[in-house]
Scaffold this active site. Sequence first.
Site, short mmCIF file in Angstrom:
data_model
loop_
_atom_site.label_atom_id
_atom_site.label_comp_id
_atom_site.label_asym_id
_atom_site.label_seq_id
_atom_site.Cartn_x
_atom_site.Cartn_y
_atom_site.Cartn_z
CE LYS A 47 45.67 40.58 44.02
NZ LYS A 47 44.63 39.56 43.64
CE1 TYR A 99 44.85 40.56 38.38
CE2 TYR A 99 44.12 42.79 38.88
CZ TYR A 99 44.65 41.58 39.29
OH TYR A 99 44.98 41.40 40.61
CG ASN A 128 43.50 37.01 46.00
OD1 ASN A 128 43.83 38.16 45.76
ND2 ASN A 128 43.40 36.07 45.06
CG HIS A 151 49.69 39.83 40.98
ND1 HIS A 151 48.92 39.05 40.14
CD2 HIS A 151 50.87 40.01 40.33
CE1 HIS A 151 49.61 38.79 39.03
NE2 HIS A 151 50.79 39.37 39.12
CD GLU A 171 52.25 39.72 36.02
OE1 GLU A 171 51.20 39.16 35.66
OE2 GLU A 171 52.86 39.40 37.07
P1 DAT Z 1 46.13 34.37 41.04
O1 DAT Z 1 46.02 35.74 41.64
O2 DAT Z 1 46.23 33.31 42.09
O3 DAT Z 1 47.23 34.27 39.99
P2 DAT Z 1 44.28 34.39 38.80
O4 DAT Z 1 45.40 34.94 37.98
O5 DAT Z 1 43.56 33.19 38.27
O6 DAT Z 1 44.75 34.08 40.28
O7 DAT Z 1 43.18 35.52 38.99
C1 DAT Z 1 43.56 36.86 39.23
C2 DAT Z 1 42.71 37.42 40.33
O8 DAT Z 1 41.34 37.45 39.91
C3 DAT Z 1 42.71 36.58 41.61
O9 DAT Z 1 43.80 36.92 42.44
C4 DAT Z 1 41.38 36.93 42.21
C5 DAT Z 1 40.49 37.14 41.02
N1 DAT Z 1 39.72 35.93 40.69
C6 DAT Z 1 40.19 34.82 40.09
N2 DAT Z 1 39.23 33.90 39.93
C7 DAT Z 1 38.11 34.47 40.45
C8 DAT Z 1 36.76 34.04 40.61
N3 DAT Z 1 36.35 32.83 40.18
N4 DAT Z 1 35.90 34.89 41.21
C9 DAT Z 1 36.27 36.11 41.62
N5 DAT Z 1 37.53 36.57 41.51
C10 DAT Z 1 38.43 35.77 40.94
MG MG Z 2 47.42 35.21 38.14
#
Ligand code: DAT
Ligand code: MG
Length: 149
Positions: free
Chosen positions: A9, A49, A112, A115, A126
């Site tokens: 990212k 997303y 974070n 991805h 994807e």
């Molecule tokens: P991951 O990236 O571990 O697969 P995810 O698919 O649940 O996690 O979410 C996609 C992204 O969205 C994640 O990398 C960071 C953001 N995100 C997820 N949950 C969040 C939250 N509660 N608050 C803020 N950002 C969040």
């Molecule tokens: Mg995810």
Amino acid sequence: MERTFLAIKPDGVQRGLVGEIISRFETKGFTLVGLKLLNVSRELAEAHYDVHRERPFFPGLVEFITSGPVVAMVWEGDGVIAAARKMIGATNPLNAEPGTIRGDLGINIGRNIIHGSDAPETAQKEVSLWFKDEELVSWQPQMTPWLHE
Ligand code: DAT
Ligand code: MG
């Protein structure tokens, strides 16, 4: 052969972590079959997303992923989808185990770093969302016999 989609990212690129991150997957023994640096369009970000469209953090997520260059990659290998998720660590870097990318390199859920596809169906979706077929290179590293029995 199994393939997964990984993306460094904008925070990972801006912090100069591209080499460190690619190195982890390379030294683990997975094979890089697609790689590009790009500015992500709003359209691509929203498609990527899409499952989070209704979440409160969706606008911020799209804003962030379109805020600077992203390194998009496809990696190949037995079990690479689940293994990459383990190597990436928990979504919130504060909960991610040391030794994982997020656990070693991050402190905030909105920054974070990387991805990774979470399952075979999402990986396929994807990979084809981010890469054209002709951008992917099928090859067999010479070291394969030293990685596989
Ligand atoms: P991951 O990236 O571990 O697969 P995810 O698919 O649940 O996690 O979410 C996609 C992204 O969205 C994640 O990398 C960071 C953001 N995100 C997820 N949950 C969040 C939250 N509660 N608050 C803020 N950002 C969040
Ligand atoms: Mg995810």
